[in-house]
Design an enzyme around this catalytic site. Structure first.
Site, short mmCIF file in Angstrom:
data_model
loop_
_atom_site.label_atom_id
_atom_site.label_comp_id
_atom_site.label_asym_id
_atom_site.label_seq_id
_atom_site.Cartn_x
_atom_site.Cartn_y
_atom_site.Cartn_z
N HIS A 105 0.83 -1.22 0.00
CA HIS A 105 0.00 0.00 0.00
C HIS A 105 0.86 1.26 0.00
O HIS A 105 1.91 1.32 0.65
CB HIS A 105 -1.03 -0.02 1.12
N ASP B 54 5.91 2.84 7.36
CA ASP B 54 4.64 2.16 7.06
C ASP B 54 3.95 3.01 5.99
O ASP B 54 3.36 4.02 6.33
CB ASP B 54 3.79 2.06 8.34
N GLU C 244 -5.25 1.73 2.14
CA GLU C 244 -5.14 0.62 3.09
C GLU C 244 -5.45 1.09 4.50
O GLU C 244 -6.10 0.40 5.29
CB GLU C 244 -3.72 0.01 3.04
N GLU C 245 -4.97 2.29 4.83
CA GLU C 245 -5.05 2.77 6.22
C GLU C 245 -6.48 3.09 6.66
O GLU C 245 -6.73 3.35 7.83
CB GLU C 245 -4.15 4.00 6.40
N ASP D 277 4.05 -5.41 4.12
CA ASP D 277 3.72 -4.32 5.04
C ASP D 277 4.75 -4.28 6.17
O ASP D 277 5.70 -5.06 6.18
CB ASP D 277 2.30 -4.52 5.60
N HIS E 106 3.21 4.31 13.26
CA HIS E 106 2.24 5.41 13.20
C HIS E 106 2.70 6.63 14.00
O HIS E 106 1.94 7.25 14.74
CB HIS E 106 0.83 4.95 13.61
ZN LIG Z 1 0.77 -0.44 6.64
#
Ligand SMILES: [Zn+2]
Length: 340
Positions: free
Chosen positions: A64, A175, A205-206, A228, A316
């Protein structure tokens, strides 16, 4: 391996639905090394390379392109910008950040909340819970000036230089730009592939594996491999049994997470391949969270899937950290699988 390409990919902005700048980098890098590239209605980029085997299988790789971020919700009369989150944010990771507001031009800003400085805090102030809704951006301009450049709906991203720290790399969007990078490099490294290879750079994706769902349906693969990041909780205060993975201990093979249980035979196949090629790997098992594999597994009549992951600390946040050797191991494993 190219630190420059990883730096370019991670520093570029692209929240769910606004992956165009990442897609442009991918298209540039794939020029001449795949047979065909197309972009579907949602913005997934699908690259195809035919297989050399007599009866090639259809293998889809998915990485992604999007990162968590914000969109502009409201500009108040003092020029402060209020936000709507896109993707899963911990508000503590959003405090005291430099950001970029992508309006008619790119504005630099700082993101924080109205918490009082320590000099004037009361006991109650210190206990107040943080919420993403309390965040605002100060872009150093008046409301009138901001409104000329910024419109509700514009994208906001974290601003952070990607740097090497010891044997590690830290920055925003590890990420999942490390996976975008891995897929590009594996295509370059593997040359001719055994199976029909569909390298899919997915969107959104998120916010719930949305691009994977439609591209998985469109490609209709026999096997899908999601690429990922995964949690590396190998930091002070966390017991060994709860660490999920450790940085520097190799590429991650996901056994299960909140979205999917990897196909057992595929898992064994990747373990055996890593063993044969002397590639260091570790298993990861997560109670929550998911990857593109969760969506692709359940399209049509079902697909055999696995997630190949990269251990990542501080996920994140704007200081996500990965290990350069783990990333190399991931590319070694993927390119070996592509070759067959
Ligand atoms: Zn991810």
């Amino acid at each position: 391996m190219s630190f420059e390409l990883l730096k370019e990919l991670t520093e570029a902005p692209g929240i769910p639905g606004r992956e165009e700048q990442i897609r442009a980098i991918v298209e540039r890098e794939l020029k001449g090394i795949v047979e065909a590239v197309r972009v579907d209605a949602m913005g997934n980029l699908i690259a195809f390379r035919p297989g050399q085997a007599r009866k090639p299988r259809k293998v889809m790789y998915s990485a992604h392109m999007d990162e968590i971020g914000f969109i502009v919700r409201f500009i108040d009369d003092n020029g402060f910008i209020r936000l709507n989150p896109v993707g899963g944010h911990d508000p503590r990771n959003c405090l005291i950040q430099q950001v970029q507001v992508h309006g008619k031009e790119v504005l630099d800003g700082v993101m924080t909340t109205s918490t009082k400085p320590v000099h004037v805090q009361t006991e109650d102030d210190r206990k107040k819970a943080l919420a993403v809704d309390d965040l605002f951006i100060d872009a150093g301009l008046s409301a009138k000036e901001i409104r000329k450049i910024v419109t509700p709906g514009d994208m906001v991203t974290l601003k952070r230089e990607t740097t090497r720290i010891g044997k590690r790399v830290s920055g925003k969007s590890m990420d999942n730009r490390t996976a975008v990078y891995s897929l590009i490099q594996s295509l370059k490294k593997s040359g001719a592939n055994r199976d029909d290879t569909y390298a899919v750079f997915t969107v959104q994706e998120e916010v719930g594996l949305r691009g994977a769902q439609t591209s998985g349906y469109g490609v209709a693969p026999d096997i899908a491999i999601a690429l990922d990041t995964t949690l590396a909780l190998d930091t002070p205060g966390i017991e060994a049994r709860d660490q999920i993975t450790q940085l520097g201990k190799g590429v991650g093979l996901t056994v299960m997470d909140g979205s999917v249980i990897s196909d057992h035979a595929l898992l064994k196949e990747f373990e055996a391949l890593a063993g044969k090629k002397k590639i260091q790997f570790q298993h990861n098992i997560l109670p929550r969270g998911g990857t593109d594999a969760g969506a692709i597994q359940r399209v049509r009549e079902g697909v055999k899937v696995i997630t190949i992951s990269l251990p990542t600390r501080y996920i994140h946040s704007s200081i996500e950290m990965i290990d350069w050797n783990d990333l190399a191991a991931k590319i070694d494993l993927l390119s070996a699988y592509m070759k067959g």
